[in-house]
Design a protein around this motif. Structure first.
Motif, PDB file in Angstrom:
ATOM      1  N   LEU A  45       0.829  -1.218   0.000  1.00 58.45           N
ATOM      2  CA  LEU A  45       0.000   0.000   0.000  1.00 58.45           C
ATOM      3  C   LEU A  45       0.855   1.256   0.000  1.00 58.45           C
ATOM      4  N   GLU A  46       1.768   1.344   0.948  1.00 56.72           N
ATOM      5  CA  GLU A  46       2.609   2.546   1.015  1.00 56.72           C
ATOM      6  C   GLU A  46       4.092   2.189   0.995  1.00 56.72           C
ATOM      7  N   ARG A  47       4.373   1.050   0.443  1.00 64.08           N
ATOM      8  CA  ARG A  47       5.767   0.586   0.447  1.00 64.08           C
ATOM      9  C   ARG A  47       6.531   1.205  -0.719  1.00 64.08           C
ATOM     10  N   PRO A  48       7.725   1.739  -0.465  1.00 60.79           N
ATOM     11  CA  PRO A  48       8.491   2.337  -1.575  1.00 60.79           C
ATOM     12  C   PRO A  48       8.939   1.285  -2.604  1.00 60.79           C
ATOM     13  N   ASN A  49       9.387   0.140  -2.112  1.00 60.50           N
ATOM     14  CA  ASN A  49       9.786  -0.933  -3.038  1.00 60.50           C
ATOM     15  C   ASN A  49       8.730  -2.026  -3.013  1.00 60.50           C
ATOM     16  N   GLN A  50       8.064  -2.184  -4.161  1.00 59.18           N
ATOM     17  CA  GLN A  50       6.963  -3.125  -4.221  1.00 59.18           C
ATOM     18  C   GLN A  50       7.468  -4.570  -4.090  1.00 59.18           C
ATOM     19  N   LEU A  51       6.762  -5.333  -3.227  1.00 59.47           N
ATOM     20  CA  LEU A  51       7.112  -6.760  -3.083  1.00 59.47           C
ATOM     21  C   LEU A  51       6.367  -7.566  -4.130  1.00 59.47           C
ATOM     22  N   LYS A  52       6.943  -8.691  -4.519  1.00 58.31           N
ATOM     23  CA  LYS A  52       6.286  -9.575  -5.486  1.00 58.31           C
ATOM     24  C   LYS A  52       6.222 -10.986  -4.918  1.00 58.31           C
ATOM     25  N   PHE A  53       5.570 -11.867  -5.688  1.00 60.21           N
ATOM     26  CA  PHE A  53       5.410 -13.241  -5.196  1.00 60.21           C
ATOM     27  C   PHE A  53       6.741 -13.903  -4.887  1.00 60.21           C
ATOM     28  N   GLY A  54       7.717 -13.578  -5.730  1.00 55.42           N
ATOM     29  CA  GLY A  54       9.041 -14.185  -5.561  1.00 55.42           C
ATOM     30  C   GLY A  54       9.668 -13.853  -4.221  1.00 55.42           C
ATOM     31  N   SER A  55       9.286 -12.719  -3.629  1.00 55.81           N
ATOM     32  CA  SER A  55       9.824 -12.344  -2.303  1.00 55.81           C
ATOM     33  C   SER A  55       8.917 -12.867  -1.187  1.00 55.81           C
ATOM     34  N   LEU A  56       7.613 -12.919  -1.474  1.00 54.70           N
ATOM     35  CA  LEU A  56       6.660 -13.275  -0.410  1.00 54.70           C
ATOM     36  C   LEU A  56       6.726 -14.768  -0.067  1.00 54.70           C
ATOM     37  N   TYR A  57       6.865 -15.615  -1.075  1.00 54.82           N
ATOM     38  CA  TYR A  57       6.782 -17.046  -0.799  1.00 54.82           C
ATOM     39  C   TYR A  57       7.910 -17.572   0.079  1.00 54.82           C
ATOM     40  N   PRO A  58       9.130 -17.135  -0.136  1.00 60.27           N
ATOM     41  CA  PRO A  58      10.174 -17.565   0.814  1.00 60.27           C
ATOM     42  C   PRO A  58       9.896 -17.106   2.251  1.00 60.27           C
ATOM     43  N   VAL A  59       9.332 -15.909   2.400  1.00 57.90           N
ATOM     44  CA  VAL A  59       9.025 -15.402   3.753  1.00 57.90           C
ATOM     45  C   VAL A  59       7.951 -16.267   4.403  1.00 57.90           C
ATOM     46  N   LEU A  60       6.883 -16.550   3.657  1.00 60.87           N
ATOM     47  CA  LEU A  60       5.793 -17.363   4.201  1.00 60.87           C
ATOM     48  C   LEU A  60       6.287 -18.769   4.553  1.00 60.87           C
ATOM     49  N   ASN A  61       7.163 -19.296   3.682  1.00 62.67           N
ATOM     50  CA  ASN A  61       7.728 -20.628   3.949  1.00 62.67           C
ATOM     51  C   ASN A  61       8.554 -20.599   5.232  1.00 62.67           C
ATOM     52  N   ARG A  62       9.351 -19.525   5.396  1.00 65.49           N
ATOM     53  CA  ARG A  62      10.210 -19.403   6.578  1.00 65.49           C
ATOM     54  C   ARG A  62       9.372 -19.285   7.851  1.00 65.49           C
ATOM     55  N   LEU A  63       8.339 -18.441   7.789  1.00 63.71           N
ATOM     56  CA  LEU A  63       7.479 -18.262   8.962  1.00 63.71           C
ATOM     57  C   LEU A  63       6.746 -19.559   9.294  1.00 63.71           C
ATOM     58  N   ASP A  64       6.346 -20.266   8.241  1.00 59.46           N
ATOM     59  CA  ASP A  64       5.647 -21.543   8.436  1.00 59.46           C
ATOM     60  C   ASP A  64       6.560 -22.553   9.125  1.00 59.46           C
ATOM     61  N   LYS A  65       7.822 -22.640   8.640  1.00 63.19           N
ATOM     62  CA  LYS A  65       8.764 -23.610   9.210  1.00 63.19           C
ATOM     63  C   LYS A  65       9.109 -23.263  10.661  1.00 63.19           C
ATOM     64  N   LYS A  66       9.120 -21.971  10.964  1.00 63.43           N
ATOM     65  CA  LYS A  66       9.448 -21.555  12.328  1.00 63.43           C
ATOM     66  C   LYS A  66       8.238 -21.658  13.264  1.00 63.43           C
ATOM     67  N   GLY A  67       7.081 -21.937  12.672  1.00 61.90           N
ATOM     68  CA  GLY A  67       5.876 -22.061  13.491  1.00 61.90           C
ATOM     69  C   GLY A  67       5.255 -20.735  13.849  1.00 61.90           C
ATOM     70  N   LEU A  68       5.549 -19.688  13.090  1.00 58.74           N
ATOM     71  CA  LEU A  68       5.000 -18.368  13.400  1.00 58.74           C
ATOM     72  C   LEU A  68       3.672 -18.122  12.680  1.00 58.74           C
ATOM     73  N   VAL A  69       3.431 -18.871  11.604  1.00 60.58           N
ATOM     74  CA  VAL A  69       2.121 -18.778  10.928  1.00 60.58           C
ATOM     75  C   VAL A  69       1.597 -20.188  10.701  1.00 60.58           C
ATOM     76  N   GLU A  70       0.289 -20.255  10.509  1.00 58.67           N
ATOM     77  CA  GLU A  70      -0.314 -21.514  10.106  1.00 58.67           C
ATOM     78  C   GLU A  70      -1.244 -21.244   8.934  1.00 58.67           C
ATOM     79  N   TRP A  71      -1.603 -22.283   8.232  1.00 58.72           N
ATOM     80  CA  TRP A  71      -2.378 -22.077   7.006  1.00 58.72           C
ATOM     81  C   TRP A  71      -3.442 -23.145   6.845  1.00 58.72           C
ATOM     82  N   LYS A  72      -4.383 -22.838   5.947  1.00 60.11           N
ATOM     83  CA  LYS A  72      -5.394 -23.830   5.563  1.00 60.11           C
ATOM     84  C   LYS A  72      -5.716 -23.629   4.091  1.00 60.11           C
ATOM     85  N   TRP A  73      -6.190 -24.703   3.465  1.00 61.41           N
ATOM     86  CA  TRP A  73      -6.564 -24.599   2.053  1.00 61.41           C
ATOM     87  C   TRP A  73      -7.885 -23.862   1.912  1.00 61.41           C
ATOM     88  N   GLY A  74      -7.989 -23.014   0.909  1.00 58.37           N
ATOM     89  CA  GLY A  74      -9.253 -22.348   0.601  1.00 58.37           C
ATOM     90  C   GLY A  74     -10.004 -23.116  -0.460  1.00 58.37           C
TER      91      GLY A  74
END
Lengths: 113, 348
Positions: A45-74
């Motif tokens: 929304l107000e980020r100077p450098n726009q993030l893309k899928f290529g940056s988001l997926y490694p972060v989500l994977n990392r948070l998932d492996k560390k147990g900081l997020v959980e997910w479910k299928w939609g």
């Protein structure tokens, strides 16, 4: 400052190290369930450098492996996607704790300044 | 997506990739063979080379008569088969009798050497005669002086002097005339001998050159080929067996590799999946399902934003490649240092 010890499993439930971008994603996901594109929308929304899928997926994977997020299928998006489903992410207790630890540390830094 | 379908799709693309790589390798090999084929193809037909060889034998004096006969028969055979009418007649012409011409030239050379020796002797004799006459004249003068000194015999001396002078003059004139005549004779003789020698050599040279020139001209005019002679012919003859061997090898390898290439391309074109799946489903075999779902959402959003199809395609390709890299490289590397985290499914 939160503990900087590397998470060796989340059984001890201690806050774990999070990077700046991890902190951003955890902040966006706090208290709600979002899928990838919605997370990107919120982050960019107000980020100077726009993030893309290529940056988001490694972060989500990392948070998932560390147990900081959980997910479910939609549900399936539509037939054009070949029956692919989205993943909805939300912050776990450990994630919230780790995020709060970082935020507290920043507040204490601000007070001291 | 079921794991079995995913596995099948991956196998399908793996096989396609292998066939494409194999086709490229075979194509490269075919290109290499084609290059070799072009580099070793015959510039002229074999019969031109045989004709050139026969002409070389006939134009060389050192060849034996047996070789020359064989060369003549070859020349006739080729010229008959290739409709070279002038070439067919050339060996029967008398101007090819080079042996007699060489003997003639040698005789002329010997004769010229004899004439030169004779001229040298003549000149020596004439010079000696002149020297003798000069000495005689000097002695006459001395005698005259002696008579002058003797004043009492002045008259007699004057007469004697006049007489001696009168006698020497025609003698000198005669000697000079004879010398001039001899010199002229010798020079004429030498000139004739030189001329004959040069003529003989020219005849020999002209005969060979003309013989080769006529055959070369007819060959070029009739068939458009060049008659090879000298070092070119030597090189061609020495490299001919190797060239023919490499050419046949290249043709065989090229034809077999082209056959393999066509088979691979036909196989590749007909190799389809038994399952009828969409393009997205094929992509889902290589990326996580949720990533494909997100890309589909993004595509719908871009289409609603009225972007041009090319821009949409470009953006989606970019995202796909970045995701591909992130999923197969970055995430796999990070996972080496992270716990498994399999228990974070909400449904668990």
């Amino acid at each position: 400052m939160p503990s900087l010890k590397k998470n060796s499993g989340n059984k001890n439930n201690k806050p774990v190290r999070v990077s700046a971008i991890d902190e951003d994603v955890l902040t966006v996901l706090l208290g709600r369930e979002l899928y990838g594109l919605e997370i990107l929308d919120q982050l960019n929304l107000e980020r100077p450098n726009q993030l893309k899928f290529g940056s988001l997926y490694p972060v989500l994977n990392r948070l998932d492996k560390k147990g900081l997020v959980e997910w479910k299928w939609g549900d399936q998006v539509d037939t054009s996607s070949g029956g692919a489903r989205r993943k909805y992410y939300k912050v776990t207790g450990l994630g919230a704790k780790s995020l709060k630890a970082v935020q507290d540390y920043r507040v204490s830094l601000a007070y001291r300044a | 997506m079921e794991k079995e379908i995913k596995y099948k799709i991956r196998n399908l693309w793996r096989d396609r990739l292998l066939m494409s790589v194999a086709s490229l390798v075979v194509l490269g090999f075919s290109g290499q063979q084609l290059r070799t084929l072009l580099a070793h193809r015959a510039i002229q037909p074999a019969w031109v080379l045989e004709l050139s060889q026969a002409v070389r034998i006939l134009a060389t004096d050192s060849k034996s008569s047996q070789e020359q006969e064989y060369a003549i028969s070859e020349l006739q055979r080729i010229s008959q088969a290739r409709d070279l009418q002038i070439t067919m007649l050339l060996p029967h012409l008398p101007w090819k009798n080079l042996k007699q011409q060489v003997e003639r030239v040698q005789n002329w050379k010997l004769h010229q050497e004899l004439a030169r020796a004779h001229a040298r002797v003549l000149v020596l004799e004439r010079v000696q005669a002149l020297e003798l006459a000069q000495k005689q004249r000097q002695s006459n003068q001395e005698k005259t002086r002696f008579l002058v000194i003797k004043r009492d015999r002045a008259l007699a001396l004057e007469r004697a002097l006049a007489l001696a002078l009168a006698r020497n003059k025609p003698l000198n004139q005669n000697l000079e005339l004879e010398l001039a005549q001899d010199l002229a004779l010798v020079l004429d003789h030498n000139r004739d001998a030189d001329k004959a020698l040069i003529q003989g050599l020219e005849i020999k040279l002209v005969n060979n050159t003309l013989f080769v020139f006529i055959i070369a001209a007819e060959l070029e005019q009739t068939h458009g080929f060049i008659l090879q002679q000298g070092n070119n012919l030597e090189d061609l003859l020495s490299s001919e067996p190797n060239r023919a061997r490499v050419l046949i090898k290249s043709i065989l390898l090229l034809s077999s590799s082209l056959l393999i290439l066509i088979s691979l391309l036909v196989l590749l074109a007909n190799y389809k999946s038994p399952l009828k799946l969409s393009r997205t489903a094929h992509l889902m075999a290589f990326l996580p399902e949720e990533a494909m779902a997100e890309l589909c959402c993004l595509k719908q959003r871009l289409q609603q934003g009225k972007m041009s199809p090319w821009e949409i395609r470009k953006r989606l390709t970019h995202e796909f490649l970045i995701l591909f890299f992130a999923y197969y490289i970055q995430v796999q590397l990070e996972n080496l240092f992270l716990p498994s985290g399999d228990h974070n499914h909400i449904d668990d």
